[in-house]
Design an enzyme around this catalytic site. Structure first.
Site, PDB file in Angstrom:
ATOM      1  CE  LYS A 158       0.666  -2.661  -1.136  1.00  0.00           C
ATOM      2  NZ  LYS A 158       1.019  -3.697  -2.111  1.00  0.00           N
TER       3      LYS A 158
ATOM      4  NE  ARG B 196      -2.279  -1.420  -7.622  1.00  0.00           N
ATOM      5  CZ  ARG B 196      -2.830  -1.123  -6.453  1.00  0.00           C
ATOM      6  NH1 ARG B 196      -2.061  -0.837  -5.411  1.00  0.00           N
ATOM      7  NH2 ARG B 196      -4.142  -1.127  -6.302  1.00  0.00           N
TER       8      ARG B 196
END
Ligand code: HH2
Length: 322
Positions: free
Chosen positions: A269, A304
């Site tokens: 991210k 994840r």
């Protein structure tokens, strides 16, 4: 004034954290005015029970050790891997490679929810995801905000629901989880992907996210979802600045007080790129591993990730050396 309890995690003697690999003896008791350290036995018994009790299996997967959820995005526009898996065959092949790399769950998504992403119709999302799921034998979760997409995924063989809107987008999601009995990940987010990064604000991001997740758990339970089938996720990058993301990561163990397994999705991210100075998302593997291990060190049960084999290697060494 409401009190919150953040276990100060360790690995020696102490109470088990969520029945898992960590322990704690002391707890930070937090209010919106300040905090102090107290002994674990001074925590109210209902909260202490939620902090210590082993979590139920998720679709047959025990959570006594950290588990890896591998990401399969069948989208043209996902932020780090969009456009790579636009055919069913390519997506299935990628899923198989993640399975071989050690993924315990494959998370199949057909709509990018990166900041600014365009909305995808349910029919298009089903056409992208259901054939991939039908072609897999692994334990699959469907990454969708939409009940019709989730329903088609369950029919195709998925066994876990992953809703980045945290049950806010489609009122049909909680009843579907209740009626199917499928575990559901309730992720914290604000607004929608188009607008969520426009000046997000919180009073206290950690406590606000805790309260919002508690409210969505109550909503799910009200619809008939068993609490032990709910997974919570702080929603890194969803309506959060870099400082918000870091505060959530540092305080992550607070969320164990909700009594549900914690899923952490930080892989590749933006804040990892910003903090490391690495622009290309697929070059953010090392930073992603560091954050994944920081999450595991606070008891996050499910990671994840895009880079499954690398995460498995990092986890194996972390477990062996701590
Ligand atoms: N993050 C993304 C998508 N789904 N689900 C959960 N539970 N937690 C997350 O943090 C999460 C998620 C966004 O990442 P990605 O799938 O890589 O990108 P995109 O949304 O662009 O497809």
């Amino acid at each position: 004034m409401r009190r919150y309890y953040r276990p100060l995690v360790a690995s020696g003697p102490g109470l088990p954290l969520a029945g898992g690999w960590l322990t704690f003896r002391d707890v930070e008791e937090i209010t919106r005015d300040g905090s102090r350290i107290i002994a674990a036995d001074a925590v109210p018994s209902d909260v202490l029970h939620r902090l210590t009790a082993p979590r139920a299996d998720v679709a047959g997967l025990s959570l006594h050790a950290p588990r890896i959820m591998g990401i399969v995005n069948t989208t043209p526009d996902s932020f780090s891997d969009g456009g790579r898996l636009t055919t069913t065959e390519a997506a299935i092949a990628h899923a198989h490679s993640l399975e071989a790399g050690g993924a315990h769950i494959l998370d199949i998504g057909g709509e990018s929810t990166r900041p600014g992403a365009d909305f995808v119709d349910a029919e298009d999302e089903i056409a992208r995801t259901a054939p991939v799921i039908a072609g897999l034998r692994a334990r699959v979760s469907i990454d969708t905000r939409k009940a019709p997409v989730a329903r088609a995924a369950l029919a195709a063989g998925a066994s876990i629901l992953n809703d980045v809107s945290g049950l806010r987008f489609d009122a049909g999601m909680a009843p579907l989880a209740a009626q199917s009995g499928a575990p559901i990940c309730v992720m914290h987010s604000t607004g929608d992907p188009k607008t969520m990064q426009k000046d997000p604000r919180y009073d206290n991001v950690l406590l606000d996210v805790y309260d919002a997740l508690a409210a969505q758990i109550a909503l799910a339970e009200g619809a008939g979802v068993a609490r032990d089938q709910i997974i919570v996720d702080p929603g890194i990058g969803f309506g959060k600045t870099q400082d918000h993301n870091l505060a959530l990561l540092r305080g992550l163990a607070l969320l164990h007080g909700l009594g549900c397994p914690i899923l952490l999705g930080a892989s590749r991210k933006r804040f990892i790129g910003t903090l490391s100075g690495v622009e290309a998302a697929d070059q953010r593997v090392a930073g992603s591993l560091a954050v994944a291990l920081a999450g595991v060190a606070q008891g996050a049960q499910i990671l994840r990730v895009h880079d499954v084999a690398e995460t498995r290697q990092a986890l194996a060494l972390w477990q062996a050396s701590t």
